[in-house]
Design a protein around this motif. Structure first.
Motif, mmCIF file in Angstrom:
data_model
loop_
_atom_site.group_PDB
_atom_site.id
_atom_site.type_symbol
_atom_site.label_atom_id
_atom_site.label_comp_id
_atom_site.label_asym_id
_atom_site.label_seq_id
_atom_site.Cartn_x
_atom_site.Cartn_y
_atom_site.Cartn_z
ATOM 1 N N PRO A 1 -7.766 6.795 3.579
ATOM 2 C CA PRO A 1 -7.578 6.181 2.247
ATOM 3 C C PRO A 1 -8.421 6.842 1.161
ATOM 4 C CG PRO A 1 -8.992 4.793 3.603
ATOM 5 C CD PRO A 1 -8.620 5.974 4.454
ATOM 6 N N THR A 2 -8.205 8.126 0.938
ATOM 7 C CA THR A 2 -8.933 8.815 -0.136
ATOM 8 C C THR A 2 -8.143 8.671 -1.434
ATOM 9 O OG1 THR A 2 -7.751 10.868 0.277
ATOM 10 C CG2 THR A 2 -9.804 10.546 1.492
ATOM 11 N N LYS A 3 -8.832 8.901 -2.543
ATOM 12 C CA LYS A 3 -8.153 8.775 -3.841
ATOM 13 C C LYS A 3 -6.961 9.723 -3.943
ATOM 14 C CE LYS A 3 -9.864 7.769 -7.990
ATOM 15 N NZ LYS A 3 -10.678 7.797 -9.202
ATOM 16 N N MET B 1 -13.830 2.849 6.806
ATOM 17 C CA MET B 1 -12.422 2.532 6.558
ATOM 18 C C MET B 1 -11.578 3.366 7.523
ATOM 19 S SD MET B 1 -12.311 2.305 2.408
ATOM 20 C CE MET B 1 -13.247 3.763 2.018
ATOM 21 N N TYR C 1 -0.997 7.770 1.595
ATOM 22 C CA TYR C 1 -1.563 6.609 2.305
ATOM 23 C C TYR C 1 -0.540 5.487 2.295
ATOM 24 C CZ TYR C 1 -4.874 3.063 3.776
ATOM 25 O OH TYR C 1 -5.500 2.051 4.467
ATOM 26 N N GLU D 1 -15.915 0.757 -1.243
ATOM 27 C CA GLU D 1 -16.562 2.024 -1.534
ATOM 28 C C GLU D 1 -17.540 1.927 -2.710
ATOM 29 O OE1 GLU D 1 -14.065 5.684 -0.396
ATOM 30 O OE2 GLU D 1 -14.048 5.576 -2.572
ATOM 31 N N GLU E 1 -4.103 0.234 -5.925
ATOM 32 C CA GLU E 1 -5.235 0.374 -5.026
ATOM 33 C C GLU E 1 -4.778 0.365 -3.577
ATOM 34 O OE1 GLU E 1 -7.581 1.704 -4.323
ATOM 35 O OE2 GLU E 1 -9.426 0.662 -4.799
ATOM 36 N N ARG F 1 -9.942 -0.657 -1.067
ATOM 37 C CA ARG F 1 -10.799 0.531 -0.965
ATOM 38 C C ARG F 1 -11.945 0.512 -1.977
ATOM 39 N NH1 ARG F 1 -11.692 4.898 -3.916
ATOM 40 N NH2 ARG F 1 -10.332 3.914 -5.437
ATOM 41 N N TYR F 2 -11.623 0.235 -3.247
ATOM 42 C CA TYR F 2 -12.645 0.324 -4.284
ATOM 43 C C TYR F 2 -13.782 -0.661 -4.018
ATOM 44 C CZ TYR F 2 -14.953 -0.105 -8.751
ATOM 45 O OH TYR F 2 -15.907 -0.151 -9.732
ATOM 46 N N VAL G 1 -7.236 -1.434 2.783
ATOM 47 C CA VAL G 1 -7.843 -0.711 3.910
ATOM 48 C C VAL G 1 -8.297 -1.663 5.015
ATOM 49 C CG1 VAL G 1 -8.636 1.219 2.499
ATOM 50 C CG2 VAL G 1 -10.143 -0.748 2.823
#
Lengths: 325, 46
Positions: free
Chosen positions: A271-273, A263, A281, A253, A167, A249-250, A170
């Protein structure tokens, strides 16, 4: 005589006024801000347990059944591992439980899991204590802090940590903050108190209020790792300003899913998937299944191996985390 | 107002004020420990 009386009355009035003005200022400056942030739901568990119950009809967890299945007989023989962990990972380990446990293994009283339930959610600090004390068999958490390792060592316990997923870590600011990106060096300088105003990093002329979490929490441990040799400063009461904080992040989000924060990109990478999966990242950390090396229950290792298998990793990915490489 | 009465009132206000300030401080530290970073940042005043 009259003058003396006047001075006495004025002194009492001044003292009274001093306390009223000071306490009013303190309340408006500090107390009220923290009151807004310490909402009831967060104060209790930092995640609403009943939204992610494994066997509830309207649950938000991913529902895949696994090829590993613990039976009612395992339950009778207390051979089903008790699993606990961090709030941010609760949707993952609740989905693991749905995939492999019999329904009777989980017992929820409407507010919390009952002591006999094989699924618990006590968050990182208590979960690490629980696994070291033998109250939990497996915990899903960020890597242990020095204090958590020391706690286990004091009890003669060796903890085994096996990665289960990844993960992004962020940094967050208010959505109205004009800053969208920081470098890692700028983050370190902010938390070391070398950069104190947002205008030094391209923002507006406001004091930076650098927030940290409790020692031993998963994100605080990850944060200290990001800081490296730079020592973060932690005042008892922060002077008010425009805040920066951190999380995973999770959690931001999907679990909290609350407007009002954004973020930040780090070193120009959001910080995108996709960015996390392809390694662009810069701060991606693994989360772990942690158990005692001397745990005599063979199902503990079986269960952890299954989490790391293709089936377990599919649950990790479908929940919204990044699977192992 | 006699000196004695003045000092008594002064002392009572002083002690009450200190206690109220300490209670507010303690409550604020308690809130800080229970404050969600995300909620705190989201609720930032303009």
């Amino acid at each position: 005589m009259k003058r003396k009386r006047y001075i006495q009355t004025a002194s009492i009035a001044a003292l009274l006024l001093l306390f009223i003005v000071y306490n009013l200022w303190f309340y408006l400056t500090f107390t009220r801000r923290y009151q807004t942030g310490a909402s009831e739901g967060r104060r209790a568990k930092s995640i609403e347990l009943d939204r992610y119950l494994p066997f509830a009809e309207d649950t938000l967890i991913v529902r895949h059944k696994g090829s590993l299945q613990f039976s009612e007989q395992d339950l009778e023989e207390h051979a089903i591992p008790v699993i606990d962990g961090a709030a941010a990972l609760y949707p993952v380990f609740s989905a693991f439980v749905y995939a492999t446990y019999p329904e009777r293994a989980v017992s929820f009283d409407g507010t919390d899991f009952t002591p006999s339930s094989c699924l618990q959610m006590n968050n990182t600090i208590a979960a690490y204590q629980a696994v070291a004390d033998g109250d939990a068999d497996i915990v899903l958490c960020a890597p242990p802090s020095e204090e958590q390792l020391a706690y286990a060592r004091e009890r003669g316990v060796t903890l085994v940590t096996e990665p289960v997923g990844r993960e992004a870590f962020v940094f967050l600011v208010n959505e109205n903050n004009p800053v969208d990106n920081l470098t890692i060096d700028e983050v370190r300088a902010i938390y070391s108190n070398e950069i104190r105003n947002w205008k030094e990093v391209g923002g507006s002329d406001k004091r930076i209020e650098a927030l940290q979490r409790n020692a031993g929490s998963g994100s605080q441990t990850a944060f200290l790792k990001v800081m490296g040799d730079a020592e973060p400063k932690r005042p008892l009461i922060q002077l008010p300003g425009s805040a920066i904080g951190f999380s995973f992040r999770y959690y931001v989000e999907d679990v909290v899913a609350e407007g009002g924060v954004k973020m930040l990109s780090l070193n120009g990478v959001a910080p995108t998937k996709d960015n996390i999966a392809k390694g662009a990242y810069p701060i991606v950390s693994e989360f772990y299944a942690v158990y005692r090396e001397d745990n005599p229950n063979p199902n503990v290792k079986r269960f952890v191996d299954w989490m790391r298998s293709e089936e377990g990793q599919r649950i990790v990915e479908d929940t919204g985390y990044i699977p192992l490489e | 107002m006699s000196n004695r009465r003045f000092w008594r009132i002064f002392f009572i206000i002083y002690v009450t004020g200190i206690l109220a300030s300490a209670a507010l401080w303690g409550y604020t530290v308690y809130l800080k420990d229970n404050c969600s970073i995300i909620d705190y940042i989201a609720g930032e005043p303009e």
